[in-house]
Motif scaffolding. Structure first.
Motif, mmCIF file in Angstrom:
data_model
loop_
_atom_site.group_PDB
_atom_site.id
_atom_site.type_symbol
_atom_site.label_atom_id
_atom_site.label_comp_id
_atom_site.label_asym_id
_atom_site.label_seq_id
_atom_site.Cartn_x
_atom_site.Cartn_y
_atom_site.Cartn_z
ATOM 1 N N TYR A 278 9.381 -29.483 26.207
ATOM 2 C CA TYR A 278 8.274 -29.069 27.594
ATOM 3 C C TYR A 278 7.173 -30.401 26.298
ATOM 4 N N VAL A 279 7.577 -31.575 27.314
ATOM 5 C CA VAL A 279 6.061 -32.612 26.566
ATOM 6 C C VAL A 279 5.322 -32.191 27.534
ATOM 7 N N VAL A 280 3.982 -32.407 27.142
ATOM 8 C CA VAL A 280 2.758 -32.820 27.906
ATOM 9 C C VAL A 280 2.398 -33.868 27.839
ATOM 10 N N SER A 281 2.783 -35.170 28.721
ATOM 11 C CA SER A 281 1.954 -36.276 28.846
ATOM 12 C C SER A 281 1.786 -37.095 29.867
ATOM 13 N N ARG B 249 2.486 -35.440 23.381
ATOM 14 C CA ARG B 249 2.812 -36.692 23.376
ATOM 15 C C ARG B 249 3.039 -37.343 21.649
ATOM 16 N N THR B 250 1.974 -37.505 21.238
ATOM 17 C CA THR B 250 2.060 -37.925 19.878
ATOM 18 C C THR B 250 2.889 -36.751 18.711
ATOM 19 N N THR B 251 2.541 -35.322 19.400
ATOM 20 C CA THR B 251 2.998 -34.273 17.929
ATOM 21 C C THR B 251 4.755 -34.322 18.532
ATOM 22 N N PHE B 252 4.984 -34.304 19.798
ATOM 23 C CA PHE B 252 6.530 -34.831 20.837
ATOM 24 C C PHE B 252 6.735 -35.791 19.652
ATOM 25 N N GLU B 253 6.488 -36.721 19.359
ATOM 26 C CA GLU B 253 6.428 -37.984 18.806
ATOM 27 C C GLU B 253 7.287 -38.453 18.020
ATOM 28 N N GLU B 254 6.147 -37.384 17.417
ATOM 29 C CA GLU B 254 6.280 -37.093 15.816
ATOM 30 C C GLU B 254 7.054 -36.248 14.991
ATOM 31 N N MET B 255 7.343 -35.794 15.716
ATOM 32 C CA MET B 255 8.415 -34.283 15.761
ATOM 33 C C MET B 255 10.425 -35.412 15.931
ATOM 34 N N GLN C 159 7.752 -41.658 29.655
ATOM 35 C CA GLN C 159 8.610 -41.482 30.718
ATOM 36 C C GLN C 159 10.072 -41.436 30.244
ATOM 37 N N GLU C 160 10.595 -42.014 29.056
ATOM 38 C CA GLU C 160 12.023 -41.358 28.447
ATOM 39 C C GLU C 160 11.902 -40.336 27.336
ATOM 40 N N PRO C 161 12.341 -39.277 27.292
ATOM 41 C CA PRO C 161 11.375 -38.194 25.737
ATOM 42 C C PRO C 161 12.548 -38.616 25.003
ATOM 43 N N GLY C 162 13.623 -39.058 25.070
ATOM 44 C CA GLY C 162 14.669 -39.793 23.929
ATOM 45 C C GLY C 162 15.029 -38.473 22.944
ATOM 46 N N TRP C 163 14.881 -36.896 23.668
ATOM 47 C CA TRP C 163 15.178 -36.055 22.065
ATOM 48 C C TRP C 163 15.361 -34.962 23.315
ATOM 49 N N GLU C 164 16.640 -34.720 23.565
ATOM 50 C CA GLU C 164 17.059 -33.984 24.290
ATOM 51 C C GLU C 164 17.575 -31.949 24.419
ATOM 52 N N PRO C 165 17.049 -31.067 24.574
ATOM 53 C CA PRO C 165 16.997 -31.332 25.755
ATOM 54 C C PRO C 165 15.238 -30.729 25.727
ATOM 55 N N ILE D 266 9.933 -33.270 31.397
ATOM 56 C CA ILE D 266 8.333 -34.440 30.880
ATOM 57 C C ILE D 266 7.340 -33.016 31.639
ATOM 58 N N LEU D 267 6.128 -32.959 31.117
ATOM 59 C CA LEU D 267 5.139 -32.222 32.004
ATOM 60 C C LEU D 267 3.382 -33.120 32.188
ATOM 61 N N ARG D 268 3.006 -33.432 33.240
ATOM 62 C CA ARG D 268 2.184 -34.017 33.217
ATOM 63 C C ARG D 268 0.739 -33.778 32.776
ATOM 64 N N GLY D 269 1.003 -31.904 33.397
ATOM 65 C CA GLY D 269 -0.745 -31.702 32.596
ATOM 66 C C GLY D 269 -0.469 -30.401 32.645
ATOM 67 N N VAL D 270 -2.177 -30.248 32.451
ATOM 68 C CA VAL D 270 -1.745 -28.579 32.163
ATOM 69 C C VAL D 270 -1.707 -26.933 33.600
ATOM 70 N N ASP D 271 -1.112 -28.132 34.495
ATOM 71 C CA ASP D 271 -1.460 -27.060 35.528
ATOM 72 C C ASP D 271 0.418 -27.115 35.828
ATOM 73 N N ASP D 272 1.194 -28.220 35.213
ATOM 74 C CA ASP D 272 2.758 -27.913 35.113
ATOM 75 C C ASP D 272 2.331 -27.004 34.360
#
Length: 179
Positions: free
Chosen positions: A79-82, A49-55, A86-92, A95-101
């Motif tokens: 794919y952002v693990v967080s 999430r942090t890297t995704f939001e910075e990018m 809730q809303e990525p705001g950068w398509e496509p 959101i993945l919720r964890g390592v299992d995803d």
């Protein structure tokens, strides 16, 4: 099964996060050419999430980028693990919720999934034994402190499959897991 590739800019002493030690231009055009080739091989880009939001705050606004990075990041499936986003705001973006995803994502059709930056996620992927390949751009710098790609207590058996040095002093080392 898709391969998960961790690509990192790293110092000689293994640091990937320690302030502003890294400048992309330091690698030169040769490194940029290798990065373009690697982008062409991957149809998935994985980050925390942090890297995704910075990018997300930087790359979509670039309109004069001749490197191809902006176009790639704006069009590749991200794919952002967080647990909280809730809303990525950068398509496509998915959101993945964890390592299992991530484990489930690897079992889908496609080519490579590349994870870069995102040290917390990288550590979790390494601990879950999900990384197939490490592409390390080793910069001729020793920091002596900072967060390392492989924290203490992370034994891994890896096989060097390629090593390329560039005129800038950067070297790319590619390692694969030994099975």
């Amino acid at each position: 099964m898709r391969e998960l590739v961790v690509t990192q800019n790293i110092t000689v002493d293994g640091v990937i996060e320690a302030g502003d030690w890294f400048a992309p231009a330091d690698g030169g055009d040769e490194v940029l050419g290798v990065l373009r080739d690697q982008m062409a091989q991957a149809d998935g880009f994985l980050t925390g999430r942090t890297t995704f939001e910075e990018m997300r705050g930087f790359w979509p606004a670039q309109d004069d980028d001749a490197t191809g990075v902006t176009e790639y990041l704006n069009t590749v499936q991200k794919y952002v693990v967080s647990q909280t986003l809730q809303e990525p705001g950068w398509e496509p973006t998915t959101i993945l919720r964890g390592v299992d995803d991530v484990r489930g994502l690897k079992s889908t059709d496609g080519t490579q999934i590349v994870c870069t930056g995102s040290i917390t996620l990288a550590h979790a992927l390494i601990a879950a034994d999900l990384v197939d390949e490490y592409r390390l751009f080793v910069y001729p710098t020793v920091l002596g402190q900072g967060r390392r790609l492989f924290p203490d207590g992370t034994p891994l058996a890896l096989r060097l499959t390629a090593c390329t040095s560039f005129g800038s002093g950067v070297a790319q080392m590619i390692y694969r897991r030994t099975d």
